[in-house]
Design a protein around this motif. Structure first.
Motif, mmCIF file in Angstrom:
data_model
loop_
_atom_site.group_PDB
_atom_site.id
_atom_site.type_symbol
_atom_site.label_atom_id
_atom_site.label_comp_id
_atom_site.label_asym_id
_atom_site.label_seq_id
_atom_site.Cartn_x
_atom_site.Cartn_y
_atom_site.Cartn_z
ATOM 1 N N GLY A 13 24.613 39.614 45.626
ATOM 2 C CA GLY A 13 25.288 40.310 46.698
ATOM 3 C C GLY A 13 26.783 40.094 46.732
ATOM 4 O O GLY A 13 27.484 40.695 47.559
ATOM 5 N N PHE A 14 27.291 39.245 45.848
ATOM 6 C CA PHE A 14 28.727 38.953 45.802
ATOM 7 C C PHE A 14 29.349 39.725 44.641
ATOM 8 O O PHE A 14 28.767 39.824 43.564
ATOM 9 C CB PHE A 14 28.927 37.454 45.602
ATOM 10 C CG PHE A 14 30.371 37.022 45.537
ATOM 11 C CD1 PHE A 14 31.075 36.723 46.693
ATOM 12 C CD2 PHE A 14 31.016 36.908 44.320
ATOM 13 C CE1 PHE A 14 32.399 36.322 46.629
ATOM 14 C CE2 PHE A 14 32.332 36.505 44.251
ATOM 15 C CZ PHE A 14 33.025 36.205 45.408
ATOM 16 N N ALA A 15 30.540 40.284 44.860
ATOM 17 C CA ALA A 15 31.207 41.037 43.798
ATOM 18 C C ALA A 15 32.712 40.858 43.900
ATOM 19 O O ALA A 15 33.266 40.703 44.985
ATOM 20 C CB ALA A 15 30.850 42.517 43.875
ATOM 21 N N VAL A 16 33.347 40.891 42.742
ATOM 22 C CA VAL A 16 34.814 40.940 42.673
ATOM 23 C C VAL A 16 35.177 42.261 42.009
ATOM 24 O O VAL A 16 34.643 42.615 40.953
ATOM 25 C CB VAL A 16 35.393 39.762 41.872
ATOM 26 C CG1 VAL A 16 36.884 39.967 41.616
ATOM 27 C CG2 VAL A 16 35.161 38.456 42.609
ATOM 28 N N TYR A 17 36.068 43.015 42.651
ATOM 29 C CA TYR A 17 36.531 44.299 42.121
ATOM 30 C C TYR A 17 37.949 44.141 41.595
ATOM 31 O O TYR A 17 38.767 43.421 42.168
ATOM 32 C CB TYR A 17 36.532 45.371 43.219
ATOM 33 C CG TYR A 17 35.164 45.732 43.726
ATOM 34 C CD1 TYR A 17 34.321 46.558 42.987
ATOM 35 C CD2 TYR A 17 34.713 45.253 44.952
ATOM 36 C CE1 TYR A 17 33.060 46.893 43.459
ATOM 37 C CE2 TYR A 17 33.459 45.589 45.433
ATOM 38 C CZ TYR A 17 32.634 46.410 44.680
ATOM 39 O OH TYR A 17 31.398 46.741 45.154
ATOM 40 N N GLU A 18 38.227 44.860 40.524
ATOM 41 C CA GLU A 18 39.556 44.821 39.935
ATOM 42 C C GLU A 18 39.947 46.229 39.493
ATOM 43 O O GLU A 18 39.270 46.836 38.658
ATOM 44 C CB GLU A 18 39.555 43.868 38.749
ATOM 45 C CG GLU A 18 40.926 43.455 38.281
ATOM 46 C CD GLU A 18 40.851 42.139 37.524
ATOM 47 O OE1 GLU A 18 41.230 41.096 38.113
ATOM 48 O OE2 GLU A 18 40.412 42.135 36.362
ATOM 49 N N ASN A 19 40.994 46.763 40.076
ATOM 50 C CA ASN A 19 41.568 48.044 39.636
ATOM 51 C C ASN A 19 42.683 47.766 38.648
ATOM 52 O O ASN A 19 43.553 46.928 38.912
ATOM 53 C CB ASN A 19 42.141 48.837 40.819
ATOM 54 C CG ASN A 19 41.070 49.483 41.670
ATOM 55 O OD1 ASN A 19 39.898 49.491 41.314
ATOM 56 N ND2 ASN A 19 41.459 50.015 42.814
ATOM 57 N N THR A 27 47.418 45.277 38.096
ATOM 58 C CA THR A 27 46.044 44.813 38.273
ATOM 59 C C THR A 27 45.875 44.344 39.710
ATOM 60 O O THR A 27 46.630 43.481 40.174
ATOM 61 C CB THR A 27 45.718 43.659 37.315
ATOM 62 O OG1 THR A 27 45.962 44.064 35.968
ATOM 63 C CG2 THR A 27 44.260 43.241 37.446
ATOM 64 N N GLN A 28 44.911 44.905 40.402
ATOM 65 C CA GLN A 28 44.623 44.503 41.780
ATOM 66 C C GLN A 28 43.219 43.925 41.830
ATOM 67 O O GLN A 28 42.259 44.552 41.357
ATOM 68 C CB GLN A 28 44.720 45.692 42.726
ATOM 69 C CG GLN A 28 44.353 45.351 44.174
ATOM 70 C CD GLN A 28 44.271 46.585 45.040
ATOM 71 O OE1 GLN A 28 44.853 47.618 44.722
ATOM 72 N NE2 GLN A 28 43.541 46.493 46.142
ATOM 73 N N THR A 29 43.080 42.738 42.405
ATOM 74 C CA THR A 29 41.793 42.048 42.467
ATOM 75 C C THR A 29 41.462 41.733 43.918
ATOM 76 O O THR A 29 42.320 41.251 44.661
ATOM 77 C CB THR A 29 41.848 40.736 41.656
ATOM 78 O OG1 THR A 29 42.354 41.001 40.351
ATOM 79 C CG2 THR A 29 40.468 40.111 41.542
ATOM 80 N N ASP A 30 40.194 41.982 44.297
ATOM 81 C CA ASP A 30 39.778 41.676 45.664
ATOM 82 C C ASP A 30 38.277 41.397 45.682
ATOM 83 O O ASP A 30 37.561 41.663 44.714
ATOM 84 C CB ASP A 30 40.129 42.825 46.609
ATOM 85 C CG ASP A 30 40.413 42.335 48.028
ATOM 86 O OD1 ASP A 30 40.089 41.181 48.337
ATOM 87 O OD2 ASP A 30 40.954 43.125 48.829
ATOM 88 N N ILE A 31 37.827 40.907 46.830
ATOM 89 C CA ILE A 31 36.456 40.432 46.972
ATOM 90 C C ILE A 31 35.629 41.410 47.787
ATOM 91 O O ILE A 31 36.005 41.769 48.905
ATOM 92 C CB ILE A 31 36.436 39.046 47.676
ATOM 93 C CG1 ILE A 31 37.315 38.058 46.906
ATOM 94 C CG2 ILE A 31 35.020 38.518 47.828
ATOM 95 C CD1 ILE A 31 37.750 36.886 47.748
ATOM 96 N N ASN A 32 34.515 41.856 47.230
ATOM 97 C CA ASN A 32 33.511 42.670 47.916
ATOM 98 C C ASN A 32 33.987 44.044 48.367
ATOM 99 O O ASN A 32 33.176 44.841 48.836
ATOM 100 C CB ASN A 32 32.927 41.917 49.119
ATOM 101 C CG ASN A 32 31.961 40.832 48.693
ATOM 102 O OD1 ASN A 32 31.507 40.809 47.555
ATOM 103 N ND2 ASN A 32 31.637 39.923 49.587
ATOM 104 N N THR A 33 35.257 44.326 48.270
ATOM 105 C CA THR A 33 35.793 45.641 48.582
ATOM 106 C C THR A 33 37.157 45.752 47.924
ATOM 107 O O THR A 33 37.730 44.734 47.520
ATOM 108 C CB THR A 33 35.925 45.848 50.104
ATOM 109 O OG1 THR A 33 36.315 47.193 50.371
ATOM 110 C CG2 THR A 33 36.948 44.896 50.705
ATOM 111 N N ILE A 34 37.661 46.969 47.791
ATOM 112 C CA ILE A 34 38.990 47.122 47.202
ATOM 113 C C ILE A 34 39.644 48.365 47.789
ATOM 114 O O ILE A 34 38.970 49.363 48.085
ATOM 115 C CB ILE A 34 38.937 47.182 45.667
ATOM 116 C CG1 ILE A 34 40.320 46.963 45.067
ATOM 117 C CG2 ILE A 34 38.305 48.484 45.172
ATOM 118 C CD1 ILE A 34 40.306 46.543 43.600
ATOM 119 N N ASP A 35 40.953 48.281 47.989
ATOM 120 C CA ASP A 35 41.721 49.348 48.610
ATOM 121 C C ASP A 35 42.450 50.129 47.520
ATOM 122 O O ASP A 35 43.444 49.653 46.959
ATOM 123 C CB ASP A 35 42.720 48.738 49.603
ATOM 124 C CG ASP A 35 43.614 49.778 50.270
ATOM 125 O OD1 ASP A 35 43.396 50.993 50.050
ATOM 126 O OD2 ASP A 35 44.538 49.363 51.005
#
Length: 268
Positions: free
Chosen positions: A221-227, A241-249
């Motif tokens: 259930g845990f995720a790290v997103y990276e654009n 590079t943008q990195t965030d936890i469980n969601t990303i803007d």
């Protein structure tokens, strides 16, 4: 992108290693498009429309009967100017063009521009930030808090051909590495990676983007997103590079990329 997945793995390690006891609930990622907020280039006006000949209003018969018009005036001869080569910035100019905290409200600059943790041998292209053949590079890492979001900018000066190939590499990554797994000793298990394309408008001389998602088996259930966003301006590549936890803007990725592009244009 050397350091891109490393930052994400470092974030997972920080959160799951006991430094942070809670994380925000997962939020849906609403769109896979950056096009709503990245500004397209202004259109280039290449000519003006011609006007109709004036209507005769004088006394007496029209000296130029209907259907007959005077021969068009000869157009002045012009010689096409050779295309200007793209400017080649120095290392000092690249550093001057880096984003700063004033360009990213709410963010502070980290002392390093990448994390030393991890690599992705299953998809080596993810570990390439294209700096190997660069004549000059500059980079910076920003964070909003200890757990993110993180923004990393990397500027590299390459040949125009190499810079164009870098954009093609980013555009092709979702096809080359749509999904893979890696054993990450720091996390005591397997991390599952997926790579998908992000749509972008035209900006600069080339642009491409993708999203990397990392899900550790040790934390269901845990995720790290990276654009990851790349913009080419001549032989200069701007890698965000943008990195965030469980969601990303996506809007933050867009605004950061646009600000980075506009800042290079102000410096050279």
């Amino acid at each position: 992108m050397r350091g891109a997945p490393r930052i994400a793995v470092a974030v997972i390690f920080l959160l799951l290693g006991g430094c942070v006891r809670s994380v925000p609930d997962a939020q849906p990622v609403h769109t896979l498009s950056l096009s709503n907020t990245l500004l397209p280039p202004s259109p280039l006006v290449v000519g003006a429309s011609s006007s109709a000949p004036p209507t005769y209003t004088g006394p007496g018969p029209n000296p130029r009967p209907a259907g007959r018009t005077s021969a068009p005036a000869p157009k002045p001869q012009t010689t096409a100017s050779p295309p200007r080569s793209a400017p080649v910035p120095s290392a000092a100019q690249l550093r001057a063009a880096l984003l700063g905290p004033a360009d990213l409200p709410g963010f502070s600059q980290d002392s390093k521009d990448e994390s030393p943790i991890g690599s992705t041998p299953a998809c080596p292209a993810l570990d390439d930030d294209f700096s190997g053949s660069a004549t000059a590079t500059a980079g910076a890492l920003f964070k909003k808090s200890a757990t993110g979001p993180f923004i990393r900018e990397r500027l590299s000066q390459l040949s125009t051909g190499r810079a164009s190939a870098a954009v093609s590499t980013i555009a092709g990554l979702p096809r080359r590495c749509p999904s893979f797994t890696e054993d990450v000793p720091q996390l005591n298990g397997t991390v599952r990676f997926t790579v998908i394309s992000l749509s972008t408008p035209r900006i600069g001389d080339g642009i491409a983007a993708f999203r990397l998602t990392m899900r550790p088996d040790s934390a269901p259930g845990f995720a790290v997103y990276e654009n990851v966003l790349i913009i080419r301006r001549g032989g200069t590549i701007i890698l965000i590079t943008q990195t965030d936890i469980n969601t990303i803007d996506n809007g933050l990725t867009s605004s950061s990329g646009n600000a980075a592009y506009q800042k290079t244009a102000r410096v050279w």
